[in-house]
Design a protein around this motif. Structure first.
Motif, PDB file in Angstrom:
ATOM      1  N   LYS A  94       0.814  -1.217   0.000  1.00 27.46           N
ATOM      2  CA  LYS A  94       0.000   0.000   0.000  1.00 27.46           C
ATOM      3  C   LYS A  94       0.846   1.265   0.000  1.00 27.46           C
ATOM      4  O   LYS A  94       0.410   2.299  -0.503  1.00 27.46           O
ATOM      5  N   GLU A  95       2.043   1.202   0.566  1.00 26.07           N
ATOM      6  CA  GLU A  95       2.906   2.376   0.644  1.00 26.07           C
ATOM      7  C   GLU A  95       3.346   2.812  -0.753  1.00 26.07           C
ATOM      8  O   GLU A  95       3.521   1.988  -1.638  1.00 26.07           O
ATOM      9  N   SER A  96       3.547   4.105  -0.908  1.00 23.88           N
ATOM     10  CA  SER A  96       4.018   4.626  -2.193  1.00 23.88           C
ATOM     11  C   SER A  96       5.502   4.314  -2.387  1.00 23.88           C
ATOM     12  O   SER A  96       6.208   3.955  -1.432  1.00 23.88           O
ATOM     13  N   ARG A  97       5.946   4.469  -3.625  1.00 24.11           N
ATOM     14  CA  ARG A  97       7.372   4.281  -3.940  1.00 24.11           C
ATOM     15  C   ARG A  97       8.220   5.220  -3.096  1.00 24.11           C
ATOM     16  O   ARG A  97       9.252   4.841  -2.553  1.00 24.11           O
ATOM     17  N   HIS A  98       7.753   6.452  -2.950  1.00 20.01           N
ATOM     18  CA  HIS A  98       8.470   7.452  -2.160  1.00 20.01           C
ATOM     19  C   HIS A  98       8.551   7.039  -0.678  1.00 20.01           C
ATOM     20  O   HIS A  98       9.607   7.177  -0.046  1.00 20.01           O
ATOM     21  N   GLU A  99       7.469   6.505  -0.130  1.00 17.91           N
ATOM     22  CA  GLU A  99       7.480   6.053   1.266  1.00 17.91           C
ATOM     23  C   GLU A  99       8.448   4.895   1.462  1.00 17.91           C
ATOM     24  O   GLU A  99       9.175   4.850   2.463  1.00 17.91           O
ATOM     25  N   VAL A 100       8.465   3.961   0.517  1.00 21.90           N
ATOM     26  CA  VAL A 100       9.396   2.826   0.608  1.00 21.90           C
ATOM     27  C   VAL A 100      10.827   3.343   0.586  1.00 21.90           C
ATOM     28  O   VAL A 100      11.663   2.929   1.396  1.00 21.90           O
ATOM     29  N   LYS A 101      11.106   4.262  -0.327  1.00 24.73           N
ATOM     30  CA  LYS A 101      12.456   4.841  -0.423  1.00 24.73           C
ATOM     31  C   LYS A 101      12.865   5.486   0.898  1.00 24.73           C
ATOM     32  O   LYS A 101      13.987   5.270   1.376  1.00 24.73           O
TER      33      LYS A 101
END
Length: 74
Positions: A41-48
């Motif tokens: 569910k997390e965005s690519r930016h959040e994962v980064k």
């Protein structure tokens, strides 16, 4: 390890060292070094940002241990 939420709502811990790619298609698909894929569910930016924070904490801990070892040698 980073905590992420799979599409079905289940929380998982993922070894960030195993991440090869992170794509938004529009779901966030994480491909691991062994080819397995995890949709979260997390965005690519959040994962980064989670990976970045985890690595900063890791290196900060290493530096603290080195400082303690040097202090005990003195």
């Amino acid at each position: 390890m980073i905590e992420l939420t799979k599409i079905n709502g289940v929380k998982i811990l993922l070894n960030s060292s195993l991440i090869e790619t992170v794509e938004e298609t529009p779901d966030t698909v994480i491909t691991l070094t062994d080819g397995k894929k995890v949709i979260v569910k997390e965005s690519r930016h959040e994962v980064k940002n989670l990976v970045k924070l985890t690595r900063q904490d890791y290196f900060r801990e290493i530096l603290n241990v080195e400082a303690l070892m040097k202090a005990s040698d003195a």
